[in-house]
Design an enzyme around this catalytic site. Sequence first.
Site, PDB file in Angstrom:
ATOM      1  N   ASP A   8      12.481 -22.968  38.945  1.00 58.80           N
ATOM      2  CA  ASP A   8      13.203 -23.890  39.807  1.00 58.80           C
ATOM      3  C   ASP A   8      12.242 -25.041  40.097  1.00 58.80           C
ATOM      4  O   ASP A   8      11.027 -24.870  40.027  1.00 58.80           O
ATOM      5  CB  ASP A   8      13.608 -23.158  41.090  1.00 58.80           C
ATOM      6  N   ASP A  10      12.481 -27.918  42.897  1.00 56.61           N
ATOM      7  CA  ASP A  10      12.190 -28.272  44.297  1.00 56.61           C
ATOM      8  C   ASP A  10      11.864 -27.027  45.119  1.00 56.61           C
ATOM      9  O   ASP A  10      12.660 -26.092  45.195  1.00 56.61           O
ATOM     10  CB  ASP A  10      13.384 -29.022  44.895  1.00 56.61           C
TER      11      ASP A  10
HETATM   12 MG   LIG Z   1      14.439 -24.903  45.102  1.00 51.89          MG
END
Ligand SMILES: [Mg+2]
Length: 167
Positions: A8, A10
């Site tokens: 992932d 962010d």
């Molecule tokens: Mg995230």
Amino acid sequence: MNKCVFLDRDGVLNRDYVDYVYSANKLEILPGAADALTSLKRAGYLLIVITNQSGIAKGIYTREQMHECHQVMQKAFNHQIDHFYYAPWHPSVSESLTRKPGSLMFEKAIAKFNIDTRLSWMIGDKERDLVPAKKLGIKTIQVDNDDSRMADYRAQNLADALEVIFG
Ligand SMILES: [Mg+2]
């Protein structure tokens, strides 16, 4: 077949801002992330980012600004990210099977890069990162402070997640 660490973006590679303009000059790479990626790469893992970017659908930032961010990240990470998959949708604007917790971005990556899911990992900070990975038989590590019980393993951050992967 290849092994992969799905990431992932962010909250894992860079500091997460909620509904905030992601622009290259404000992007804050998290401490230890670059070294962690180098270690994973040396161990033979593909590094593939799978990211929801609903700010594009919401008009908070543009696709061009996102691509600029990805260029800055590649520079910071010594061009070790093999691919960025992103979902620029949001349910308030347009539904999509691509957006996590949908698994379509993972499935595209698995097909394109010939990935063995049993040898692969997903590192994310939200439950929606883990749902598609678990569905596809990818082991999951949750970083940060989201209090989900879904993850196979938990870690403080990306650097700590290496201890899980390398045992
Ligand atoms: Mg995230």
